[in-house]
Structure formats: C-alpha cells, structure tokens
Design a protein around this motif. Structure first.
Motif, PDB file in Angstrom:
ATOM      1  N   ASN A  40       0.818  -1.210   0.000  1.00 56.45           N
ATOM      2  CA  ASN A  40       0.000   0.000   0.000  1.00 56.45           C
ATOM      3  C   ASN A  40       0.854   1.263   0.000  1.00 56.45           C
ATOM      4  O   ASN A  40       1.878   1.319   0.683  1.00 56.45           O
ATOM      5  CB  ASN A  40      -0.902   0.035   1.235  1.00 56.45           C
ATOM      6  N   GLN A  41       0.392   2.252  -0.713  1.00 56.90           N
ATOM      7  CA  GLN A  41       1.054   3.552  -0.680  1.00 56.90           C
ATOM      8  C   GLN A  41       0.724   4.297   0.607  1.00 56.90           C
ATOM      9  O   GLN A  41       1.581   4.975   1.186  1.00 56.90           O
ATOM     10  CB  GLN A  41       0.617   4.368  -1.896  1.00 56.90           C
ATOM     11  N   GLU A  42      -0.510   4.159   1.059  1.00 52.06           N
ATOM     12  CA  GLU A  42      -0.967   4.889   2.244  1.00 52.06           C
ATOM     13  C   GLU A  42      -1.975   4.039   3.020  1.00 52.06           C
ATOM     14  O   GLU A  42      -2.709   3.261   2.426  1.00 52.06           O
ATOM     15  CB  GLU A  42      -1.631   6.217   1.842  1.00 52.06           C
ATOM     16  N   VAL A  49      -1.248  -4.681  -5.160  1.00 55.03           N
ATOM     17  CA  VAL A  49      -0.592  -3.374  -5.114  1.00 55.03           C
ATOM     18  C   VAL A  49      -1.650  -2.272  -5.153  1.00 55.03           C
ATOM     19  O   VAL A  49      -2.488  -2.232  -6.060  1.00 55.03           O
ATOM     20  CB  VAL A  49       0.372  -3.203  -6.309  1.00 55.03           C
ATOM     21  N   GLN A  50      -1.592  -1.375  -4.160  1.00 58.89           N
ATOM     22  CA  GLN A  50      -2.534  -0.253  -4.098  1.00 58.89           C
ATOM     23  C   GLN A  50      -1.748   1.057  -4.020  1.00 58.89           C
ATOM     24  O   GLN A  50      -1.225   1.418  -2.973  1.00 58.89           O
ATOM     25  CB  GLN A  50      -3.462  -0.385  -2.881  1.00 58.89           C
ATOM     26  N   GLY A  51      -1.668   1.766  -5.149  1.00 58.82           N
ATOM     27  CA  GLY A  51      -0.951   3.036  -5.197  1.00 58.82           C
ATOM     28  C   GLY A  51       0.259   2.970  -6.117  1.00 58.82           C
ATOM     29  O   GLY A  51       0.924   1.936  -6.218  1.00 58.82           O
ATOM     30  N   TRP A  52       0.561   4.084  -6.788  1.00 62.13           N
ATOM     31  CA  TRP A  52       1.626   4.079  -7.796  1.00 62.13           C
ATOM     32  C   TRP A  52       3.008   3.846  -7.183  1.00 62.13           C
ATOM     33  O   TRP A  52       3.938   3.445  -7.889  1.00 62.13           O
ATOM     34  CB  TRP A  52       1.608   5.379  -8.612  1.00 62.13           C
ATOM     35  N   VAL A  79      -1.651   8.057   8.077  1.00 64.28           N
ATOM     36  CA  VAL A  79      -1.626   9.263   7.236  1.00 64.28           C
ATOM     37  C   VAL A  79      -3.059   9.763   7.082  1.00 64.28           C
ATOM     38  O   VAL A  79      -4.006   9.035   7.397  1.00 64.28           O
ATOM     39  CB  VAL A  79      -0.991   8.974   5.858  1.00 64.28           C
ATOM     40  N   PRO A  80      -3.255  10.995   6.601  1.00 60.10           N
ATOM     41  CA  PRO A  80      -4.611  11.544   6.500  1.00 60.10           C
ATOM     42  C   PRO A  80      -5.538  10.730   5.585  1.00 60.10           C
ATOM     43  O   PRO A  80      -5.089   9.999   4.703  1.00 60.10           O
ATOM     44  CB  PRO A  80      -4.370  12.951   5.933  1.00 60.10           C
ATOM     45  N   ASP A  81      -6.843  10.919   5.814  1.00 56.79           N
ATOM     46  CA  ASP A  81      -7.854  10.207   5.030  1.00 56.79           C
ATOM     47  C   ASP A  81      -7.867  10.675   3.573  1.00 56.79           C
ATOM     48  O   ASP A  81      -7.895  11.882   3.295  1.00 56.79           O
ATOM     49  CB  ASP A  81      -9.252  10.453   5.614  1.00 56.79           C
ATOM     50  N   ASN A  82      -7.857   9.732   2.671  1.00 55.29           N
ATOM     51  CA  ASN A  82      -8.143   9.965   1.253  1.00 55.29           C
ATOM     52  C   ASN A  82      -8.490   8.607   0.655  1.00 55.29           C
ATOM     53  O   ASN A  82      -8.503   7.592   1.357  1.00 55.29           O
ATOM     54  CB  ASN A  82      -6.951  10.627   0.527  1.00 55.29           C
ATOM     55  N   ASP A  83      -8.797   8.573  -0.639  1.00 57.36           N
ATOM     56  CA  ASP A  83      -9.212   7.298  -1.247  1.00 57.36           C
ATOM     57  C   ASP A  83      -8.171   6.209  -1.062  1.00 57.36           C
ATOM     58  O   ASP A  83      -8.490   5.057  -0.735  1.00 57.36           O
ATOM     59  CB  ASP A  83      -9.487   7.493  -2.749  1.00 57.36           C
ATOM     60  N   LEU A  84      -6.905   6.560  -1.273  1.00 55.31           N
ATOM     61  CA  LEU A  84      -5.828   5.576  -1.167  1.00 55.31           C
ATOM     62  C   LEU A  84      -5.658   5.050   0.249  1.00 55.31           C
ATOM     63  O   LEU A  84      -5.569   3.844   0.476  1.00 55.31           O
ATOM     64  CB  LEU A  84      -4.503   6.213  -1.620  1.00 55.31           C
ATOM     65  N   SER A  85      -5.611   5.974   1.210  1.00 53.23           N
ATOM     66  CA  SER A  85      -5.335   5.558   2.588  1.00 53.23           C
ATOM     67  C   SER A  85      -6.510   4.804   3.203  1.00 53.23           C
ATOM     68  O   SER A  85      -6.314   3.865   3.981  1.00 53.23           O
ATOM     69  CB  SER A  85      -4.966   6.770   3.443  1.00 53.23           C
ATOM     70  N   LEU A  86      -7.725   5.193   2.850  1.00 53.61           N
ATOM     71  CA  LEU A  86      -8.897   4.497   3.374  1.00 53.61           C
ATOM     72  C   LEU A  86      -8.980   3.069   2.836  1.00 53.61           C
ATOM     73  O   LEU A  86      -9.243   2.123   3.574  1.00 53.61           O
ATOM     74  CB  LEU A  86     -10.169   5.278   3.034  1.00 53.61           C
ATOM     75  N   MET A  87      -8.723   2.913   1.535  1.00 55.71           N
ATOM     76  CA  MET A  87      -8.727   1.570   0.953  1.00 55.71           C
ATOM     77  C   MET A  87      -7.498   0.773   1.405  1.00 55.71           C
ATOM     78  O   MET A  87      -7.540  -0.453   1.489  1.00 55.71           O
ATOM     79  CB  MET A  87      -8.779   1.658  -0.567  1.00 55.71           C
ATOM     80  N   GLY A  88      -6.409   1.488   1.714  1.00 61.08           N
ATOM     81  CA  GLY A  88      -5.220   0.819   2.224  1.00 61.08           C
ATOM     82  C   GLY A  88      -5.490   0.077   3.513  1.00 61.08           C
ATOM     83  O   GLY A  88      -4.851  -0.947   3.809  1.00 61.08           O
TER      84      GLY A  88
END
Length: 265
Positions: free
Chosen positions: A9-11, A143-146, A16-25
């Motif tokens: 995961n990237q986030e 893999v989640q995130g670039w 780290v703060p909430d966003n689409d990536l971190s929430l799905m992470g």
C-alpha cells in the motif's frame, strides 16, 4: 479456500490523513482478513507519520540490508505497528534519506519530490526483500498506489525464481492520479535490476508519468481492479485490450468482489 495475500500500500489510515488511497489501504486488508485469509501489509514510513502515536518500533532482525539504487547504497530499515481495532499488523519501509526526512509525495511547498522514482524503486525492492526474510510465500500480491507500480515488473522478472514469488499472482488496483509531475529521465536506468533489464522498458516513454507507471504495472499484472469510479479510463481499457483480467469499480461491497476476483485469477 484461504489464501496468503500480500498488500503493498502507498498509504494507510490512521498513519496518514484520510483519502481514497489511505482508506482503501486499511479497508481492503481488513475485509480480506475478516474473510479468513492470511495477510501481510506494507507501506512506506512517510516522514509525517508520528511514530510514538502509531507505536512503531524497528524490527532489528529484518533491518540492516543495503539496497543499491543508481550505484548508491541505501540502508533498509523495517518498522512495524498494529492497527489495534482491526488487529492488522503493518510493516513500514524506512530509509533516512528517502522517507524519514520527507513529507509524502510532495514537499512542504506542494511540489513532487524529484527523486520520487527512486523512492518507489527502494520501496518495491524493500518490500520484496523483507517478505523473503519473513519466509512467507504469498499466493497473491495486491498493489494499491503508484508507489508500488514497479512491484509487478520485479515479481515477474527479477524475483521470478525466488521461492517466495515463483507462483505468486499479482493484482494492481487503479486509483486517481496523485502525481503532479513525472519521475524524471533517470527512472528507467534506476529501475533496471537483475532480470528486469533496461530492454524491457523500451516500449515506455523516457519520462515516466502516472500513466506510464500504470501501463508498466498493468503489463506485468495478472489482474487489474478499478478501485475508484473515476480511475483513468485509458488505463482500464489498456488492461482490457491486453487481455488481462479486470474488475470494474465494484462500489462499496468491494470485499466480496475482490475475494471472487482473487479466485478468478
């Protein structure tokens, strides 16, 4: 049937703060773990993570390796913490120059770090080397995130003969773009490693941007998931045109959809 699934995961919230990536992470590993699968979860140890609040601590037996990127040694440090309410253990890839002294993708002025490409390479290789040390053999790498975009390439080339990854399937989730600029013109040179030869990168633009990273990840993945309703439609179509198994955005009930997709590939 229970599987071993490695999430890169990237986030991840709450680190780290909430966003689409971190929430799905956080949400995807949690859903898959709750469905009875064995998971391992990794993310970068971004410089804005509060180690005391997150109760991170270094794993000495996993740390200490040096990764050479662009002819320079970079010490690999592994830290670990647990998201208490979910019992998800998170491994953090750390390095003083690439992560500890930085923010996340952008600096304090909001500009992308010019060596984001090198950071992504260090992260990818750091995860794979650590999984080897854990002697854990994942059935699937998700893999989640670039930041993990070079993982599929490495798994299918540089690490394909490693017992930990010789039979592993790779899934890439597509998210919306968080990169403001490309990764510079040294990315291709830096990413070359073992059997991940420079020749394999000829088909891509010299300056890797978000779209080129997506194509690279897709080309070496066994499955591709649209993790957001607004993902780049060109990348999703690119995967479909290549004959790679795809999962269109499943909405809120992603847990069952992802689990079925893992079985499919």
């Amino acid at each position: 049937m229970s599987k071993k699934i490695l999430f890169i995961n990237q986030e991840i919230v709450p680190y780290v703060p909430d966003n689409d990536l971190s929430l799905m992470g956080k949400a995807v590993p949690q859903a898959i773990q709750e469905n009875g699968h064995e998971i391992r979860t990794f993310m970068p140890k971004w410089g804005n993570i509060n180690e005391r609040r997150g109760q991170l601590h270094e794993v000495i037996r996993l740390s200490g390796m040096n990764l050479i990127i662009d002819d320079t040694d970079h010490p690999l440090i592994i830290k670990v913490a647990t998201i208490v309410q979910t019992r998800i253990q998170v491994y953090f890839i750390d390095n003083e120059d690439y992560f500890s002294k930085r923010q996340m993708i952008q600096d304090e002025k909001g500009d992308d770090y010019p060596d984001n490409g090198e950071r992504a390479i260090f992260f990818a290789r750091g995860v794979l080397e650590t999984v080897k040390k854990l002697r854990w053999v994942p059935d699937i790498i998700h893999v989640q995130g670039w930041m993990g975009a070079v993982v599929p390439l490495y798994v299918k080339t540089a690490y394909r003969d490693e017992p930990s990854f010789s039979s592993t399937k790779v899934v890439t989730s597509l998210f919306t773009n968080t990169l403001k600029s490309d990764l510079g013109n040294n990315f291709k040179r830096c990413v070359a490693f073992r059997d991940a030869k420079a020749d394999l990168l000829k088909k891509y633009n010299d300056n890797f941007d978000f779209e080129e990273l997506g194509k690279l990840a897709i080309d070496y993945s066994d499955g591709v998931i649209a993790a957001h309703k607004d993902v780049n439609p060109g990348l999703l179509q690119y995967a479909k045109d290549a004959g790679i198994a795809t999962l269109d955005y499943p909405g809120d009930d992603f847990g069952a959809a992802y689990e079925a997709f893992y079985e499919k590939i």
